[in-house]
Design an enzyme around this catalytic site. Structure first.
Site, PDB file in Angstrom:
ATOM      1  N   GLY A  44     -32.530  84.963 -41.980  1.00  0.00           N
ATOM      2  CA  GLY A  44     -33.593  85.758 -42.585  1.00  0.00           C
ATOM      3  C   GLY A  44     -33.324  86.165 -44.015  1.00  0.00           C
ATOM      4  N   LYS A  55     -24.701  93.520 -50.644  1.00  0.00           N
ATOM      5  CA  LYS A  55     -23.594  94.406 -50.268  1.00  0.00           C
ATOM      6  C   LYS A  55     -22.400  93.626 -51.037  1.00  0.00           C
ATOM      7  CE  LYS A  55     -26.290  96.756 -49.289  1.00  0.00           C
ATOM      8  NZ  LYS A  55     -27.976  96.386 -49.001  1.00  0.00           N
ATOM      9  N   GLY A 183     -39.073 101.008 -60.322  1.00  0.00           N
ATOM     10  CA  GLY A 183     -38.895 101.425 -58.826  1.00  0.00           C
ATOM     11  C   GLY A 183     -37.503 102.046 -58.733  1.00  0.00           C
ATOM     12  N   VAL A 240     -44.932 101.734 -66.006  1.00  0.00           N
ATOM     13  CA  VAL A 240     -45.049 100.721 -66.807  1.00  0.00           C
ATOM     14  C   VAL A 240     -46.510 100.395 -67.137  1.00  0.00           C
ATOM     15  CG1 VAL A 240     -44.635  98.146 -67.487  1.00  0.00           C
ATOM     16  CG2 VAL A 240     -42.790  99.756 -66.279  1.00  0.00           C
ATOM     17  N   GLY A 274     -41.400  97.748 -53.585  1.00  0.00           N
ATOM     18  CA  GLY A 274     -41.537  97.876 -52.057  1.00  0.00           C
ATOM     19  C   GLY A 274     -41.821  96.395 -51.585  1.00  0.00           C
ATOM     20  N   ASP A 315     -39.626  93.812 -39.630  1.00  0.00           N
ATOM     21  CA  ASP A 315     -40.337  94.301 -41.041  1.00  0.00           C
ATOM     22  C   ASP A 315     -42.017  93.915 -40.738  1.00  0.00           C
ATOM     23  OD1 ASP A 315     -38.093  94.752 -41.921  1.00  0.00           O
ATOM     24  OD2 ASP A 315     -38.251  93.521 -43.944  1.00  0.00           O
ATOM     25  N   ALA A 323     -32.846  96.059 -41.225  1.00  0.00           N
ATOM     26  CA  ALA A 323     -32.445  95.151 -40.396  1.00  0.00           C
ATOM     27  C   ALA A 323     -32.067  95.610 -38.817  1.00  0.00           C
ATOM     28  CB  ALA A 323     -31.255  94.516 -41.023  1.00  0.00           C
ATOM     29  N   HIS A 447      -7.192 112.928 -39.072  1.00  0.00           N
ATOM     30  CA  HIS A 447      -6.859 113.534 -40.289  1.00  0.00           C
ATOM     31  C   HIS A 447      -5.788 112.655 -41.095  1.00  0.00           C
ATOM     32  CE1 HIS A 447      -6.109 116.639 -43.387  1.00  0.00           C
ATOM     33  NE2 HIS A 447      -4.811 116.416 -43.410  1.00  0.00           N
TER      34      HIS A 447
END
Ligand code: FAD
Length: 473
Positions: A44, A55, A183, A240, A274, A315, A323, A447
């Protein structure tokens, strides 16, 4: 349909992170599954032109910036020489390996795969326009619509190869000298950061008063500060007003909220305003499947549409368009189709912005709590007090908890800083398990790690954090 459904025919339309895990689970449960997608393999948008390629490129961007910053630690590198074709080839190989692997997992599960575009012929049949020509009809007992979304375009703009959506930008056609990103949401900032690290002068315009609408302002502040140094400009409350092609360049008229106009010239524009659900052209009317006003398929808690045997996930079924949300909806839908008690009702869906620094949050945000007039106690641990952050020379971040002041239940977690995306899962688990702030404070964290900042923010909540001084004192 009931538990006896197992063994029946399930058609899954769309092989993204909603569709392919749903198809895999259904096959594992014993359904006869057909998966239909336009690509040769499952994956997809997420794997082919979204999460994964972005990424991969962000990894390169981060290493470029980190090596430059090592100067402050006494190590100097030559400025990087970028071979764009090799970068592109590596990124594509990551996508190929992943999607090819999914193809093998699909075949091993004996899931039938049809490459083509599906439409509903009626409530029980699909018609698929096959990618290599011709048409095929397919009858089903249950179907899952997982057709995802596509980038939204700005109406009236010229059609030009220099004006890119996220898909085109991920192809890295070249390295523009001047890139305008329209955007200031997560996709624009992630891809803008990649181009900036590779050497482009990137300007971001955002109509709203701040970047990343939806995230708490305090989480955005450290990112905005860093981006101000890395990018050519960030113009807020600006839109714009006009774009004209002038030879090899694009002349852009920018307009601020108070009506002031200015002109600037760019070599390329990335439009990231978007995404829209892929719910048209699916023959949904023939199947009696209803859409809401924004074009999302209407679904109930089990992701069942207005037809009892047709489900929708990911979506195409609504926000947030992420995802991992698609994947979990798919599981709920398959369980429901199998006749089991299942519902999609997460307490927290994490959101991660993979910029540098990363921003991640889950559950209730401060913005939401304020808007709802909901009392919360907020505890923040600054990374300036984290030994691990200091060893990384990255102390600008912080970790915050939002908790119910009465019950001390964890309601929300927000993190900004490198690695925030990896850390947020602990917050999601805390919220899902109904953890109290004391559970986080009492959990021994290794730690020195950034994960300790979650424990220490819980200590801040109680006013006895080892590495900070409580305000009241
Ligand atoms: P999609 O992944 O959109 O898949 C739908 C599939 O259906 C596609 O393969 C499509 O070809 C197919 N299809 C459509 N119509 C038909 C039809 N009629 N017949 C057959 N097949 C059809 N989300 C995250 O969680 N983390 C991220 O880091 C992240 N980064 C992103 C970066 C970018 C640049 C973009 C664009 C998106 C990113 N997203 C990210 C969002 C994420 O990609 C989507 O939320 C996710 O892919 C949605 O999954 P889905 O299964 O609903 O649909």
């Amino acid at each position: 349909m009931s538990e006896t459904n197992i063994g029946k025919r399930l058609a899954v339309i769309g092989g993204g992170p909603g569709g392919y895990p749903a198809a895999f689970l259904a096959a594992d449960m014993g359904f006869a599954v057909t998966l239909i997608d336009l690509e040769a393999n499952p994956g997809g948008v997420c794997l082919f032109r979204g999460c994964i390629p972005s990424k991969a490129l962000l990894h390169i961007a981060r290493v470029i910036e980190e090596t430059a910053e090592l100067r402050a630690c006494g190590v100097r590198f030559e400025p990087p020489a970028t071979d764009l074709a090799a970068v592109r080839a590596w990124k594509d190989s990551v996508v190929r390996r992943l999607t090819g692997g999914l193809g093998q997992l699909r075949a091993a599960r004996k899931i039938e795969f049809i490459r083509g575009r599906a439409r509903f012929a009626d409530r029980k049949r699909l018609r698929v326009a096959l990618a290599d020509g011709g048409e095929r009809e397919l009858a089903f007992d249950a179907a899952i619509i997982a057709t995802g979304s596509r980038p939204a375009a700005i109406p009236g703009w010229p059609v030009s190869p220099r004006i890119m959506d996220s898909t085109a930008a991920l192809d890295l056609p070249d390295l523009p000298k001047r890139l305008l990103v329209v955007g200031g949401g997560y996709i624009g900032l992630e891809l803008g950061s990649v181009y900036a690290a590779l050497g482009a002068a990137v300007t971001v315009v955002e109509m709203l008063p701040g970047l990343l609408p939806g995230a708490d302002r305090d989480l955005v502040a450290p990112l905005a500060k860093r981006l101000e140094k890395r990018l050519a400009a960030i113009r807020l409350q600006t839109k714009v007003a006009d774009v004209r092609e002038e030879g090899e360049a694009l002349r852009v008229t920018l307009e601020t909220g108070d009506g002031r106009r200015s002109e600037e010239v760019f070599d390329r524009i990335l439009v990231s305003v978007g995404r829209k659900p892929n719910s048209g052209d699916l023959g949904l009317e023939a199947a009696g499947v209803e859409l809401d006003a924004r074009g999302f398929v209407k679904v109930d808690g089990q992701r069942r549409t207005s037809d009892p045997d047709i489900y929708a996930i990911g979506d195409v079924a609504g926000e947030p368009m992420l995802a991992h949300k698609a994947t979990h909806e798919g599981r709920a839908a398959v369980e429901a189709i199998a006749g089991r008690k299942a519902v999609f009702e997460p307490r927290a869906i994490p959101a991660v912005v993979f910029t540098d620094p990363e921003i991640a949050w889950c559950g209730l945000t401060e913005t939401q709590a304020t808007a709802e007039g909901r009392p919360v106690k907020v505890a923040k641990f600054p990374w300036a007090a984290s030994g691990r952050a200091m060893t990384l020379e990255r102390t600008e971040g912080f970790t915050k908890l939002l908790a119910d002041p009465e019950t001390e239940r964890v309601l929300g977690v927000g993190i900004v800083g490198p690695g925030a995306g990896e850390m947020i899962a602990e917050g999601v688990l805390a919220i899902e398990m109904g953890a109290l702030v004391s559970d986080l404070a009492l959990t021994i964290h290794p730690h020195p790690t950034l994960s300790e900042t979650i424990m220490e923010s819980a200590e801040v909540f109680y006013g006895h954090c080892t590495h900070t001084i409580a305000k009241a004192r």
